[in-house]
Structures are given as structure tokens and as C-alpha cells.
Design a protein around this motif. Structure first.
Motif, short mmCIF file in Angstrom:
data_model
loop_
_atom_site.label_atom_id
_atom_site.label_comp_id
_atom_site.label_asym_id
_atom_site.label_seq_id
_atom_site.Cartn_x
_atom_site.Cartn_y
_atom_site.Cartn_z
N ILE A 1 0.84 -1.20 0.00
CA ILE A 1 0.00 0.00 0.00
C ILE A 1 0.87 1.24 0.00
N ALA A 2 1.84 1.27 0.90
CA ALA A 2 2.69 2.46 1.00
C ALA A 2 3.37 2.75 -0.33
N ALA A 3 3.79 1.70 -1.03
CA ALA A 3 4.52 1.91 -2.30
C ALA A 3 3.58 2.32 -3.43
N ALA A 4 2.36 1.80 -3.44
CA ALA A 4 1.51 1.97 -4.61
C ALA A 4 0.41 3.01 -4.47
N PHE A 5 0.15 3.46 -3.26
CA PHE A 5 -0.98 4.37 -3.05
C PHE A 5 -0.60 5.79 -3.47
N THR A 6 -1.37 6.41 -4.36
CA THR A 6 -0.98 7.72 -4.91
C THR A 6 -2.08 8.77 -4.78
N LEU A 7 -3.16 8.47 -4.08
CA LEU A 7 -4.24 9.47 -3.97
C LEU A 7 -3.83 10.55 -2.97
N PRO A 8 -4.41 11.78 -3.10
CA PRO A 8 -4.10 12.86 -2.16
C PRO A 8 -4.35 12.43 -0.71
N SER A 9 -3.43 12.77 0.19
CA SER A 9 -3.46 12.29 1.57
C SER A 9 -3.28 13.43 2.57
N LYS B 1 -1.82 15.53 5.86
CA LYS B 1 -0.55 15.74 6.55
C LYS B 1 -0.67 15.16 7.97
N ASP B 2 0.44 15.15 8.68
CA ASP B 2 0.50 14.69 10.06
C ASP B 2 -0.18 15.72 10.98
N GLY B 3 -0.68 15.28 12.15
CA GLY B 3 -1.19 16.20 13.17
C GLY B 3 -2.66 16.56 13.00
N TRP B 4 -3.10 17.53 13.83
CA TRP B 4 -4.51 17.96 13.78
C TRP B 4 -4.85 18.49 12.38
N LEU B 5 -6.10 18.26 11.98
CA LEU B 5 -6.56 18.68 10.65
C LEU B 5 -7.83 19.52 10.79
N ARG B 6 -7.82 20.72 10.22
CA ARG B 6 -8.99 21.59 10.28
C ARG B 6 -10.13 20.98 9.46
N ASP B 7 -11.35 21.11 9.96
CA ASP B 7 -12.49 20.44 9.33
C ASP B 7 -12.66 20.81 7.85
N SER B 8 -12.52 22.11 7.54
CA SER B 8 -12.73 22.51 6.14
C SER B 8 -11.64 21.92 5.24
N ASP B 9 -10.43 21.74 5.77
CA ASP B 9 -9.37 21.11 4.98
C ASP B 9 -9.68 19.64 4.74
N VAL B 10 -10.25 18.99 5.73
CA VAL B 10 -10.60 17.58 5.58
C VAL B 10 -11.66 17.43 4.49
N VAL B 11 -12.66 18.29 4.52
CA VAL B 11 -13.73 18.21 3.51
C VAL B 11 -13.13 18.36 2.11
N ARG B 12 -12.28 19.36 1.96
CA ARG B 12 -11.69 19.60 0.64
C ARG B 12 -10.81 18.42 0.20
N LEU B 13 -10.04 17.89 1.16
CA LEU B 13 -9.19 16.74 0.85
C LEU B 13 -10.02 15.55 0.38
N MET B 14 -11.14 15.30 1.05
CA MET B 14 -11.96 14.14 0.68
C MET B 14 -12.55 14.32 -0.72
N VAL B 15 -12.92 15.54 -1.08
CA VAL B 15 -13.40 15.79 -2.44
C VAL B 15 -12.31 15.42 -3.44
N GLU B 16 -11.11 15.85 -3.16
CA GLU B 16 -10.00 15.58 -4.10
C GLU B 16 -9.63 14.10 -4.15
N THR B 17 -9.55 13.48 -2.98
CA THR B 17 -9.16 12.07 -2.94
C THR B 17 -10.18 11.20 -3.66
N LEU B 18 -11.46 11.45 -3.38
CA LEU B 18 -12.50 10.65 -4.00
C LEU B 18 -12.55 10.91 -5.50
N GLU B 19 -12.35 12.16 -5.90
CA GLU B 19 -12.35 12.50 -7.33
C GLU B 19 -11.24 11.75 -8.07
N ALA B 20 -10.07 11.71 -7.45
CA ALA B 20 -8.95 10.98 -8.07
C ALA B 20 -9.26 9.48 -8.15
#
Lengths: 160, 160, 160, 160, 160, 160, 160, 160, 160, 160, 160, 160
Positions: free
Chosen positions: C85-93, C95-114
């Protein structure tokens, strides 16, 4: 190859095994023809009888399993393969194609009546050799007699 | 007596109806022989394979019902009577009597493999005439291929 | 060591196996990063998005299992080990640490779109080689497109 | 960005956070390799061990969630991203491709044994800094020791 | 009137009884003020926090019952009557009337933090006198620390 | 024949194994005598105490299973055979024949009290050797102390 | 700060709001004292009355929630904080410490009787201003009168 | 205002969106007229058809939701407002007032037949632009064809 | 002290009571030794037989309760205390320590066979004195014969 | 064609029938526009309001069914066909296309407020003619007033 | 009007029909008087006996249905109309008004004892004519003898 | 012997008690005659009406219990003994023997209509004395009017 030793003496096992194998064929055949009617029935009572037939199927399948496992438990191998059923099944059966609802009701009365007659004889036959198998045949008879009554109560013309 | 009008033109209905009737026979036969093995299996893996076979039975029964009702919905009367199954069922089947567990596993691999081959052909045949029936055959194939894999993964000698 | 024979000819099996293995990695990676966000999200929408992310995790885990078992059913060994998984996974991920809610929402849109883009290509690629696997990829795409829409509908500033 | 204040003094939080993060990686890695074995196992015990492995997966996933949320509750951000697991996971793992059932059983004994050894050390380390987290590690150890026993009891040659 | 004999020596029973009675008052008070906020909250996050508060109420009520029955099991009569709670409850509480959602979130962080501080002290106090009661206080603390984290993660301004 | 390796060093395993085996005998004996009272109780409180005794049986059976599997998990074979219980069980027990309800209540207070005293000693003994087993004994003690309280609260004459 | 507009004219809202707030205090107080008795009851009828009291608690809690939300729905802020209950609750209450079962039964008859008297007056008062709230008070009265009857039927000396 | 970006190119999105919007109107209209018949049906088959119509309603409502959310997922806003349905719904509908049972059965055959004809066209239209939406239309068609068959099988005069 | 009057004449009650008491001892002993094997079994079939043994335990416990309550219903006090079981239980039992899986399977065949032989005699003995108790013994025999078959079917060497 | 005789005198039936038909239209319209908002809502509160709207839909559908069947029970034929709703529905409704979350919340407050006003008038109108129908309108009003409060509590700007 | 043909010869049908009709009256009467006692009981054991009586009602109602349908299945019309029960019911019954708990317990012992005596005679009478109906009477007797024992065990003065 | 004090003044209690006792007799009688028809019905609509009658029985039994307990709660002893029902029940009833389905439908319309007329009078009579009991009679009337409509809608000749 004798695998599972019987808890009954041989003559008792043979009488009981025959009763169970005969019942197994009747039940598997019944489950197939009740499904056949379930799919092909037409007429104003379609929905009601369509649902009722699935109760026959459920009963026939559940008891077929219990009866076959009872035979195995007595060291008698049950046989429910397609060719065995086709060769041994003798209860009244539906014709091919669409089936009028009133014909289905009448057929089920006749089929269940024939099955019950055969079960009554097996209850008598197993009384001494194996009261445990007899008890199973008694409870199956109670269930089929109840379903026969329901179809018989329905087998009745509209008011004229 | 034509009762239920088809939503397909006649040639499409005939191709699709044939695919569904063939599948119905395969599934009803499969449900009977998997039960036969369920009852007659012996060997150290008895319990595991005994349970696994009932999953085959459940799948075969549920899809048989869906396939038969799909035929009826297209105006084609399904035929699942004992004599029809006995005459038309051609998949590999068990012999009479007790069945060794490893033989059952191998038999199920072969039976499912044969059933899948026939389904693959029907998926191709119904692609244009009726994508709705094709979708049903596709989901059935997915399920049978999963069960075939499980038996195949088990069909493996002990370490020597 | 070839253990489970394929029901597909070799070239079709190879194309389909590649599509399934790629999907498996995307889904396992998605399940891990959606959990990562589930644990580290902060902000006023914490509870709502925290719960929503577990629906992504449930979908990803359930389909990963189905996809991997589909590969095995075709005689292709799935690979979902950490290093793969670590070698082959290429979807947007994240960062480390706390994540602001609006950033999470935007990330999920991008990851799912990819992920959806890659699935659309695999649907096209498997159309002829294996309509059974294609059907699985289609239903997965429907589910991920629904979840993408929900995050996209949420990705929206407050009234100013 | 410090978001969630800890209810523990800093040194206690650091010791406990390290124990929880290490456990998180072990559990996520364990959930992935148990699934890998669940999909790729072959041999006569396929079905039994296939089902048993999913109990390991369920345990590992449920405790991973609890452990990660426990870290967050203490103000320590958990890290369960693919690259983190791949870098930090050190328990014995399966090779690529089909896996013989007896090898899987032996692997699970070793993997669980290694995980338990690390948990025993973390139980000792968190005793004073945070008895609440220690209690969680204790109940996880009880569960993994039970699963290790079950695989160990199975790791046994056939009668010769 | 001494009715239920204690399984603890008197000094241990007194220390433990005091810890349990203090916890009982905190939990009953917490259940009342969380309901108060559940009913009076207003603001865009109304629905999400309204639901979240009922999880606090459920936790507080369930543990209050367990804590009170634990006291009785040790021969100490618990006191949870209205006048006792009003006199002894000292955690931060809401004002009368409608409550803005962000104020509720902040209040719950403070109230839970205060409750946790008191529980940590009781865990230390009961360690030797009664590890059975201590175990109950530990699991309650784990639950309240989880809920505190969730409110803390939410206590966060919108993006500017 | 040493089969399941212990995760504890030998001296710790011996102490813990002894505590678990002693607890197993107490629980199996308790389950048998609580059933004995469940069947033979008479008096105006018959129904209430009859039901209450089955809660004792459920607790005793569930913990007996957990305790025995915990021993096995540590590489210690549990012994719960009839002759072992008869030889090792020393808690207060009912006489033969019908049992007056008030006598049953008093007997259960005594039996549970004795069982609890032995558990308290085992909690102390296992603290260092195995905190995982200790945690199990603690939760069992909490449960039995709750049931003891309920019988003790009932052990009370009518108003005169 | 007026937040939620009322659907009633002001005088009707005031009468109804007062009836609901008074009922809320009675129900929250009732839930607390029924729990108090649930924990502290002793005597031969312990188990039966202990269980019965929890039905009072369930009723009181469920209706308290409905009544408070009904007030909020009418734009009236409900007040169920500890100090409010302590100040306003006037129904008969238990003393501190263990409570004899027959005393608990008699207390519950009196407490419920007092609560019902106050509800009957509120049913009359809200008849014209708000038949919707009146309907809620009617169904609550039905429930409390049923529970009062059950305690009254039990409040009866043994045969002499 | 374009809010949710489509995962399809514009022309494909337009074709698919039109197919989904047309289906949505058909399903919402169908759910309303099946309920209308459910309430107004009279005749000896009242109960059977009354129940059967609710299965149509359940299907229509569940698929309407899925279809509308599928449109939104593609960036196309669904329109299911009363005036839109009234303007766009063209399937055969019941008259005002009581409805004879045989007329209801015949109406449902016609209405479902018309809906199916339109769906068959949409399946063809979406084949290339969006196989994901096509798959949804296929499963809906299977369901409606099954329900049409059941009404058609019932549309049959009594025996004369 | 004669408490519960019998509905049978004394000689019938004595014969029936003896049959029930003997069955009770067999079932309680069976439940204990099946659990013993459940905990101590080792070998490649561990998991399958471990689960199967719990079905024996469930059957034995459920019927023990029914049989003992049947005795009480006839005015005969059942005796299931540890010392009674140890003294009266004579069915084949496991040795101390770990138990190889194939030995457990063979033991269960023997133990169940012995129990069934004794039940067959009791069925004959109670036929005239109490057909109600006889019916209970018949249904128990059916259940135990089914479980005996399953172990017997498993008691089979691997292919050589 | 008068089919179902009314249990009310004609004038009472007419007043009540009108109140029920008006309520039916309001509820069916409400169910459609709440679904419309459920599908088209966008904004940061998407998920929370999306779920909340389905509770409105569930309430509206369940009561529409009860109200329509109540009319039929009084011999009044309910009319819920698309064209009737479109012509008679007058509550505030959403525009076409995507809908901002705050606008949806405000719209639901207005729509529910309008519906409640009409229901209050119908409660007054049916008081004498049919208290049975009035009781139904009262319970519906209670439910809608609760939902109106929840949207009103949410209709609140962020902190500035 | 003979509608449902019997599967028994006429003399057997008459004997069996009489036994079933007599049992039906006993069960319907029993269900009514057990409810009468359920409503009117007073005394300290109110709650316990109140609940116990509903188990009698459940048993009586369930078996009344089975017994009546068994009669119909044999072509014998069952009669359970109010005037028939009043005329034919002869078991001991409660007086009007409140009933002391100890009197209710004693009454139930007597009523059940009388019912059982009549059932024992019917079991003997139906042995040869219809073992299927006999089996039903046997299982009913087992159930009523169990309930008689429970009341008899309770019929016991307090300690003096 | 006055046991349970009434919460109503004597004249109000008497009026309400009479209304409840009259309703109790109607409901118990209704439950008996609906079961009578359930067992004896014949004709093509057997299954549909057979099932429908059990819904009448369920309603009648559930409300009989509520009505009788409501009387007791008001200090009025309910009387539902066989002889009381036989003497006081005056609603239209079925004749002995098999019952044609269309006659059963017509009978149920008449019986329910008569019961409703009496309930309407009791609703008026209890309006002032006890709105709590009135509310119960209102909800019962709603239920019976719904069931009357369903039978009335069915009471309709076949098409000629």
C-alpha cells in the motif's frame, strides 16, 4: 462402506429408513411443485395463493432437511438427487405453463391429501421400531394437515 | 393460453427465456445435489464442508426464485418440476451413499466450474436482447465464482 | 505455485487482475487516510464530519474485501500488505497532526475525485475481458460518487 | 498548533502517547496482514482459518480505533497513514501470493506473540503515568492472548 | 440500621464510599445540566450538539446507576436526592434561558475537565483500599475523557 | 505433553494458573448449586428468587468459560470435570430436597460472600505476576459483589 | 434574547409554559427519588420493587424530555438545573439511608398521588390555551395513574 | 451557481441528467398514484391489492431517492417539486373517488408498462455516456417488471 | 416435607422420577465434560470441534433445565449438586490435560452413544406411566442422536 | 357511487372531511419539498440538515397515510394525485436548483409555521364534529411544532 | 354444509373432535379468568403474580388457536363463542372484585390441576384415533403442569 | 373491601367506570367472535380475511387490557369473566359452524359499526368526568373505525 453405526437394531433401522426415505422424496417433490405453482399461477387470487405456496415450500424444505439428517443419524444414507426424485415422486403434480389459481388450490388439496395418507401409514409402521422417528413424522403430519385445511377452505366457488 | 404479455419483442424474449430456463434447471439441480452432499458427507472436514454446502444451497435457491420470476415477468413460463430437472440437468453429480469430504470438495469445484462456463455463455447471449436479465446472470456468476474459489482453495492435500 | 485455476483466459485474467489490484490499493489506502482524518479532525464541524468519515471507511473496507476476493476467485493473488500500500498508493493524503475540518472536507473531495477517475478507466478496460468484475467496479463507483457529492456539497464558505 | 489540551502532565502524556502510537501501528499492520492471509490462504483448513482470521481483523480494527481516539483524548495526534505503518510496522508478516494454511497458522502464532510481548512492556510503562490507558492495553492483551492460544492449539501436525 | 454488611474493612469502606458518593453527585448533576443544554441550545450547530449532549446524558445516567449500586454493594447508602445534588454539585453549569451553541461547547469542555480532575484524584485514593471500585472509576474516566476530547475538538472558531 | 507455550515466565504462570483453576472450580460449583436452588425453591417468593438465581447461573457460566480460556491462553490446562469439582468445591451448598425461599436467600449471601473472600485474595496474589488475569478477577468480583448485595438486601424479615 | 417565536399568543403561551415547567420539575424530581429508592431499598420484596421503580424512572425521564422540548417548541425555555429542582420540588420524598420495602411502596403511592393531583389541575388549565400541550399532560396522567394503581395494589399487609 | 462539479464530460452529463430527471418524475408520480389507489380501492380483493400497492410505493420512493441523489452526484440538480411533477408526469392515472379493485389492477399494469417502456429507452441512451447510471436504471427496470407481472397475473376474470 | 403434589399416581411418579433424575445427571455431566474438551482440545481441527462442542453444551444445559423442572412439576425434587453428579455420572469422560482433536471426536461418539442407550431404555420405561415425560425424552434423544451422527461422520482418518 | 357509509352525520362528516383533505395536501406537498431540499442543499451544514429533512419527510409521509385513511374511514375519498397537490398546495416552497443551507433552514421554519397555523384552525373546527379526527390533528401538530422549533433554533448567524 | 373433508375415519374424527372442543373451551375460559385475576389482584405479591398470570394467558391463547385450527384441519368446526364458553366452562373461577394475592395463587393451582386432569383423560382417549392430536395435547399438558408447579411452589405461608 | 382509592370524585368515577366496563365486555366479546370467524371461515377469500381477523383480535385484546387496567387505576374492579361476557355482550355475532367469507365480511362491518356507535356515546359521556379515560376511548374508536372501513371496502360483489 458402512460409516455411521446405527443406534437401532438392523430390522428396525430398515423399516424406519424406508419410511424416512419415502418421506424425503415426497417433501423434495412437494417443494419443487409448490414453487412451480408459485411462479406460474395466474388469476384474481394470484397474490394470496402465491404467498401461501411459499409457506408450503418453507415447510417442505425444513422438514426435508430434518428427515434426511434423521436418516443419516440412524446410519441410513438419504437420497435426494434429481433422478431419484423424478423416479420415485408420485404425488399429483401441475402441468406445464400458466396455472389458473382455482386449479392450483384444488391441486394442493389433492397433493397434500395424498402426502398425508402416506404419512399416516408411516406413523403406524414406525411406532414400535423407532418412536423418535415416529415423533418427527407426527409433527410433520400436523403441519401438512393444517396447510391442507387452508387450501380446502379456499376451494370454494364465488357466490352466484 | 398467453397470459402475461412480454415487454420484449418476440425474438429477444425467446433468447432470454431460453437462457433463464437453462439457468433455472442448473440452479435447482445444484440445490439438490449440494443438499445431497450436505447429508452424506463423511471425513475429518465434515462439519466445515457441511456448513459450506448450505451456503451453496441458499445461493442456488434464492437465485432460482429470482431467475424463475424474471422469466415469468418476461411472459415466459418457467419449468422447475422434478421430471424437467431430472431430464435437463447435466452438471457433475454425486454418487449414492456416504461421500468422503475430499471427494465432495473436488466435486463442487467441478460442478460450479461447469455451471459458470454455461453462465458466461448466457451473459454473452443476452447482452443485446435484454441487459436487465444479463445483469441478473452477471451477479449470479459473481456469487458462484466466489464459491468455486473457496472450494478450490480447499482442494489441497495435507502436508506430507 | 498456481493454486486456483482462473475461469478467464490468461489475457483477460491479466487485465482484470491488474484493475482489481489497483482498486484494492486505492481502497485500503482510502480506508487508512479516512480513519486518520476521523481521529485528527478539529473545528466546529468536527462531529458531523467525524461521523461522515466512518461511512467512507465502512465503504472502503467492505469493497476492499469484495475486490480482493474477486481477484482470488479469478486465480489472481491480491496484495494488501502495508509495504505494498505504502509503495503503490498515490491518492491525495492528509498531513500529520490535527486537521482543520474545512481542509478535511476539501481533501476528501480531491481524494474521492482521483479515485473515481481511476475507476472510470478500469470500467472501460474490463468491459470486454470480464463484465462480472466490471459490474463490481460500477457499483463501487456509484457509491464513491455519492460520497464525493456529499463532501462537495459541504465544501462551501459560511455566509459573509 | 496545539489544539486539544491534555489531562495529563507533559512527561506522563509523552510516555503514554508513545505507548499508544506504537500500539496503533501494530494493530493497523496486524489488521492488514490478517486480511492478506484471509484472502490468500489455501489448503484443507481454508474455510476454518479464513473465518478465524476475520476475528483477528475485527479485534485489530476495533482496538485501533479505541487506541487512536485515546491518544487524541490525551492531546496526542495519532498517526495511522500508509507510509507510517509501512515504516514502523515490524511484526512477522506473510510473503506475497498463495499461503498454505499451516503456514498461516504458524505465522499468526508468531505475529501475535510478538505483539503481546510489546504490549506487556507498554502495560508496565504506563502503570504510573496513566492507569486509564494501561487498562485499555490490559484488555487488548487479554484479547490477543486468547487469539494466540487458539492459533497455537491449532498448530499441530495430523496423526501419523 | 446497618443492613448490608461490607466486604471491605471499615477504613477502606469509608474511603471508597466517599469516592463513590462524590462521583455519584458529579454524574447526576452532569446528567441534569447536559439535558438543560440539550433543551435550550440555539445556533447553527443546534442539531449536532443537541444529539451529542444526549450521549453525555446516557453516559452519566448509566454510570450513576453503576456507581450507586457499587456503593450499596459495599454497604454504603448512596444519596442522589434533589437537595443533596443541589448542595454538593460544584461543576461549571449553564445559566438560565437559551444557550448559544459555541457557549455550550465551551461549557462542556470545562465541566468535563473539572469532573475528570476529581476522578483522577479518586483513582489514586482507591488504589489500595478497593481495586474493584478503582477499576470502575478508571473506565468512567476513559469515557469522560473521550467526550471531553470531542467537545474540545469542536471548540474552534470558523475560518476567517 | 506441553502444547501451548505461556507468555508468562514459569513462576508467574504457576501463581496465576492456580488462581484461575481455583476460580474455575468455585464458578462451576456455584452454577450447579444456584441451578439446584432454582429448581427446588418453594415459598411465597418462589418466582422472584427463581428468576434471580438464573442471573447467578448466567454470570457463573459466562465467567467460568472466560476464566478457563484465560488459563489455556497462559498454557495452563483448566480442569472442570465432575470429579474435580466435587473434590475441590468448598463453598456453602444447599441440602437435598425442597428449599424454603428465605433459606435460599440466606444461603446465597453466604456462598457469594465466601467466593468473594477467595477472589479478593487472588486479586492480591496476581497483581504483580499477571495484571491481565487480575483485571478479569476484578471484574468478576464486581459482578459477584453486586449479586451478593441484592440477596443481602432481600434477607430481611416481614414487618411484624 | 427571544430566540424561538411562539405559535401561541402570549397569554396562552404563559399559562401553558407555567404548566409545562411545573410538570418538568415534578418529573425530574420523581426520577431522582425513584432512583434513590431503587438503590436503597431493603426487605423481602427488594427485587420486585427495585425493578418496578426503574419503570417509574423510565417514564419520568421520557416524559421530562418530551415536556421540556414541548416548552421549547412554544418559545418557553425549560429549566431543569439541579438548583431549580431542589428549590421547586415539593412531592413527598424518601429519607436518607436504607429504606424498608413496604415504606417505599407507601411513599410511591403518596408521591404519585400528589403528582397526579397537580397534573389534573394543569389539564384543566391548558384546555383552552393549548389543546396540544393538554393532550401530552393527559397521556402522562394516564401513565402515572397506572403506576400509582400498581403500588397501591401492593400496599397491603401479609395475611395474619 | 455551479456547485457540484460533474465527474462526466458535459454532453454525457446532459444525456444522463435528462434520463435521471425523467425517471425521477415518473417515480414520484407513481408513488403518489399508487398511494391514491391504496386509499380509494374497494371490492372483494381490497386487502390484497391494498397491501400490494404499498410495495409499489416503497419501490418508487426508494428509487426516487437513489435516482435524485445520483443526479446530484453528477452535478445535475434534480427537480421533484409538486408543480414539476404535475406538469411532467404523463403515465396513466386513476380518476377521483372510490376505485373498483379490478380497475386498479388493470391501471397498474398499464402504468407500469408505460414506465418500463420509457426506462428501456433510457437504458439504451445512457449505455455509453454513463454505465454507472445505466446500471441503476437496469436494476429499477427489473423491479418494475416484476411488479408489472404480478398485477398482470392478477388481471384475470373469475371462472364462469 | 411434601410440597408439590404430583399429578401422577405414586408408582407412576416413582418410575418417571427415576428416569428424569438419571437423565439429569447424564446431561449435567455431559455439559461439564463437553466444556472440558472445549477448553483443552488441540490439533488442526481445534476451531471446528471447539465450536461444535459448545453446541453439545447448549443442548445439555437447556435439556437439563427442562428435565429438572419436569421432575419438580411431578412433585419429585431433582438433584444436580456437584457431589451427586460426581457420584452418579458414568458416561465415558476425558482425561486431564490437553486433548488431541481426534481423541475428542472419538470420545464424543462414545459418550453420546452411551447416553442414547440409556435414554432409549427410559423411553420404554415411561411409555405407560407418563407419556408427557416420555415425549420430552424422545425429543432429547432425537437431538443427541443428531449430534452423535455429526461426530461419527467426522471420526475418519485422512486420505493416505 | 357511495361505498363506505360514514359513522358521522353528514354535516359533521363534511367539516371533518374538508379538514382532513386540506391536511393531506399540506403533508404530501411538505414531503415533496422537504425531499427537494434534501437533494439540492449545499453549504457547510449540508450533512446535518440533509439528515434532518428526512425526518420531516418521514413524519409527513406517515401522517399523510394516517390522515387519508382516516378520511376513507369516514366515507370521504381522499385525493392525493399530482395535479391535486400542485393545484391546492400553498405553503412556502423552494426555488429550482442548488439551495444554500441557511436558506433551507429559514424556509423550513416558514413552511412549518404556515402548516401549523392551518392545523390550529382545523383543530378548532373539528372539536365538536369529530373528536377522533381532532385527536389525530393534535398529535400531528405536536410533531410539526417540535420540528419547527428545531429549525428555528438553528436559524441563527455565526458569532461575529 | 360439509366443507372440509376429514383425513380421519368418522368415529376417530368424532372422538378427537370432542377432545379438541373440550380443550378449546378450557383454554379460552382459562385465558379469561387468568386475565381477570391479572387485573384484580391485590397484596404484597401483586407485581410478581400479575406478571406470572400473563404467562398463563399467553399459553392459553396460543394453544387455543392451535387446538381450534387442529379441529378445523380434521373437518370439525370449533366453537369458541362467548355463550359456548359460559355454558361449557367448569374449571374453578375467581369471584367478582379485588382478589387477594394468596387466594389467586391457590385458585390457579386448583384451576390448572382440574384442567390437567381433563387433559390426561383426553390423551388416553385420542391415543389410537389420532396420535397427531394426542401429541398436541401432550405438549399442552407439559406446559400446564409446569405452570401448576410454579403456583404450587408459591402457595406457601410466610415464616412464623 | 375498598382497596385502590380513586383519583376521581365518586360520581365521575361511577360514570367513567361504567363506560370502561361496557367497553371491556365489547372488546372481549369482539376478540372471541373474531377468533371464531378466523377458525370457521371458508370461501375463496379465506386466507386474506383469516389474516385480517387476527388484526381485529390483536386490537381487541390489547385495548381490553388497557381498558381494564384503566378501570383498576380508577379504583373500579373490571369484570371480564366468561359468564359476565356471555350475559352482557350484545354485538352481532356469528352462527355455529363453517362461515362463508362474504358473510364474515358483512358481519364484521355490522359488529364494528355497533361497537363504534356505543363508543361514540361513551366519548361524549366521559368528556367532563375524565378526559384521561376519554382519550383512551378516542384512540380505540380511531382504530375500530379504520378496521370497519377495511371490511366495508371489501363488502362488494364481484363484477358481473
Amino acid at each position: 462402506m458402512t460409516v455411521v453405526k446405527s443406534t437401532l437394531p438392523d430390522p428396525d433401522r430398515d423399516i424406519t429408513g424406508e419410511a424416512l426415505q419415502g418421506t424425503l422424496v415426497d417433501l423434495l417433490g412437494l417443494s419443487l411443485i409448490a414453487k412451480q405453482a408459485h411462479w406460474n399461477i395466474v388469476g384474481p387470487r394470484f397474490r394470496s395463493v402465491h404467498l401461501q405456496l411459499d409457506e408450503v415450500v418453507d415447510t417442505a424444505r425444513a422438514y426435508a432437511d430434518t428427515v434426511a439428517e434423521r436418516a443419516a443419524a440412524l446410519g441410513v444414507t438419504p437420497d435426494g438427487r434429481p433422478e431419484t426424485i423424478a423416479a420415485a415422486f408420485t404425488l399429483p403434480s401441475p402441468k406445464d405453463g400458466w396455472l389458473r389459481d382455482s386449479d392450483v388450490v384444488r391441486l394442493m388439496v389433492e397433493t397434500l391429501e395424498a402426502a398425508i395418507g402416506r404419512l399416516r401409514a408411516r406413523i403406524a409402521a414406525t411406532d414400535r421400531p423407532d418412536p423418535v422417528s415416529q415423533d418427527l413424522l407426527i409433527s410433520l403430519t400436523a403441519e401438512l394437515e393444517k396447510q391442507r385445511w387452508m387450501f380446502a377452505a379456499e376451494d370454494w366457488p364465488n357466490e352466484s
